[in-house]
Design a protein around this motif. Sequence first.
Motif, PDB file in Angstrom:
ATOM      1  N   ASP A  76       0.834  -1.203   0.000  1.00  0.00           N
ATOM      2  CA  ASP A  76       0.000   0.000   0.000  1.00  0.00           C
ATOM      3  C   ASP A  76       0.872   1.258   0.000  1.00  0.00           C
ATOM      4  OD1 ASP A  76      -3.100   0.240   0.347  1.00  0.00           O
ATOM      5  OD2 ASP A  76      -2.210   1.964   1.393  1.00  0.00           O
ATOM      6  N   ILE A  77       1.907   1.245   0.808  1.00  0.00           N
ATOM      7  CA  ILE A  77       2.838   2.386   0.859  1.00  0.00           C
ATOM      8  C   ILE A  77       3.535   2.566  -0.488  1.00  0.00           C
ATOM      9  CG2 ILE A  77       5.041   3.144   1.853  1.00  0.00           C
ATOM     10  CD1 ILE A  77       4.082   1.825   4.511  1.00  0.00           C
ATOM     11  N   LEU A  78       3.970   1.461  -1.081  1.00  0.00           N
ATOM     12  CA  LEU A  78       4.692   1.533  -2.355  1.00  0.00           C
ATOM     13  C   LEU A  78       3.790   2.046  -3.471  1.00  0.00           C
ATOM     14  CD1 LEU A  78       6.765  -1.777  -2.148  1.00  0.00           C
ATOM     15  CD2 LEU A  78       7.627   0.571  -1.987  1.00  0.00           C
ATOM     16  N   ILE A  79       2.526   1.661  -3.447  1.00  0.00           N
ATOM     17  CA  ILE A  79       1.624   2.141  -4.498  1.00  0.00           C
ATOM     18  C   ILE A  79       1.362   3.638  -4.329  1.00  0.00           C
ATOM     19  CG2 ILE A  79      -0.728   1.989  -5.399  1.00  0.00           C
ATOM     20  CD1 ILE A  79      -0.600  -1.033  -4.970  1.00  0.00           C
ATOM     21  N   GLU A  80       1.240   4.089  -3.094  1.00  0.00           N
ATOM     22  CA  GLU A  80       1.096   5.534  -2.922  1.00  0.00           C
ATOM     23  C   GLU A  80       2.311   6.265  -3.469  1.00  0.00           C
ATOM     24  OE1 GLU A  80      -0.395   7.144   0.782  1.00  0.00           O
ATOM     25  OE2 GLU A  80       0.567   9.075   0.426  1.00  0.00           O
TER      26      GLU A  80
END
Lengths: 259, 259
Positions: free
Chosen positions: A147-151
């Motif tokens: 989730d962090i990487l996609i943001e």
Amino acid sequence: MPPDHLPLSRNGLPVIHGEGRLEIFVRKLLSHSLLSTEVQNAMAELPYSLRRLEPGEYIFREGDCAQICPILLSGYAFRHKISKSGGRQIVALKIPGDPLDFQSLYLKTADHNLQTLTVAELAIVSLSDLENLVVNRPPLARAVLVDILIEASIGREWLLNIGRRDALARLAHFLCELHVRLRQMASPGLDESDIPLTQEQLADLLGLTPVHINRTLRSLEASGAVRRTGRRLRVADIEQLYTIAGFSDLYLHRDNSLP
Amino acid sequence: MPPDHLPLSRNGLPVIHGEGRLEIFVRKLLSHSLLSTEVQNAMAELPYSLRRLEPGEYIFREGDCAQICPILLSGYAFRHKISKSGGRQIVALKIPGDPLDFQSLYLKTADHNLQTLTVAELAIVSLSDLENLVVNRPPLARAVLVDILIEASIGREWLLNIGRRDALARLAHFLCELHVRLRQMASPGLDESDIPLTQEQLADLLGLTPVHINRTLRSLEASGAVRRTGRRLRVADIEQLYTIAGFSDLYLHRDNSLP
DNA sequence: CGGTCTCTTGACCTCTGTCAAGTAGAGTGG
DNA sequence: CCACTCTACTTGACAGAGGTCAAGAGACCG
């Protein structure tokens, strides 16, 4: 006058035990990661306290040292930064289901402001509950990281958008992204064609001025790509927006949980 | 003609057991995280293979599915994206010590291109070795995550930079950032005042054109903030650059490992 | 129905982009 | 040490996308 900051960290005794309100958060993680039903159930049963915020309320500010993890259950929120000369730049837009602040668990101070865009409901999860949940559940830890990487990936696409696309394509591209992300959540009561931003907010998000957003919006409306009634802005022809923007959803990593 | 892609994933039998070349990577993580000497030693003893790349070589491309974790030992590299209409935007600049691709370990496909800027040396660490190292060492896992979060924070500052600062402040701000990051690594042979980018690359990084970079650089030189000899660009007066840019290093999270 | 917040519009301005031609370094080979 | 060649850097004239200013109209709210 309501307090400027949320009294968030009154060390989080969970108040409300959710009637499945966290299901949307589970769904968000499922949109890019595979999770067992055991993990899903454990997540949905996390204790949390519910907060309702008015539009424009700050959740935290640059320099703050937040201690909890809010999850957006309904409504919209955005991250923004302000330059010394006073210009405001919105650097992320969060939609229902999005966790709002994993970052503070690992960084000492916030590097940006987080503010509600509309009326919004937050589930405040206590830090220790969250850590207990993640420890010994590597797939969940992984999903959080994804989730962090996609943001971050969305942030890179915004850099390309602001740095290298003209106003028309830039606006169209953002509308495409929001449409795709909203549709991906497929939440009842969430209309993926409804754009919740004012023209001023669109300007701050796209590195333009409100006046120019107005002109560009008008141009998009003339081509039939969007429709406006009163102050409400809607996507009318997503295919046309894709074309105008040269949009590709690769950067949203929607294929991440596929075989 | 050399192959366009690196033959990276010849499933990584480590070739060279480093004579402390990974020390710079350890130092990078130490710049924002506390790590025990046990962890530091274990990191420094990771097996890796060494690769030397020419300027402009691709390390991976958008859409690729990378499988290894390269770490930049010397030289520079950058991430970039290209829009449908052909505009290129550099979305991150990596300096010696930086890990280049934790992301591919968790996301299926790359959302951007990664390319060397100068001659560069990479330490290629095998995925399994890295995972073995991180598992059961929560502080190290945390340090890796912090590294990812700081890169994301830098991306947000770049959004503000490109979206809301004029050419002069924008260029000055980038020069400040690079100066601070290089000084933070304090590596022998790394001159924090030496800017390794051509004007065209500065343009692609800042969302401007080479011609306008030229004019702006000239203006910075006239004010004494930078000096240029031949094609070499150097920071001459960092304090003045701070002033022109309205620079604050909060977003680099250099205080993260302090008490 | 008054107040406030958005949105509109037009005139004008300026920062940055475009084009195109020329110059200067840095490397290569004789 | 001197052509020769590439690439990067320069420069000026001109164009245009987007910004600024300011006033007015329209929405939404209590």
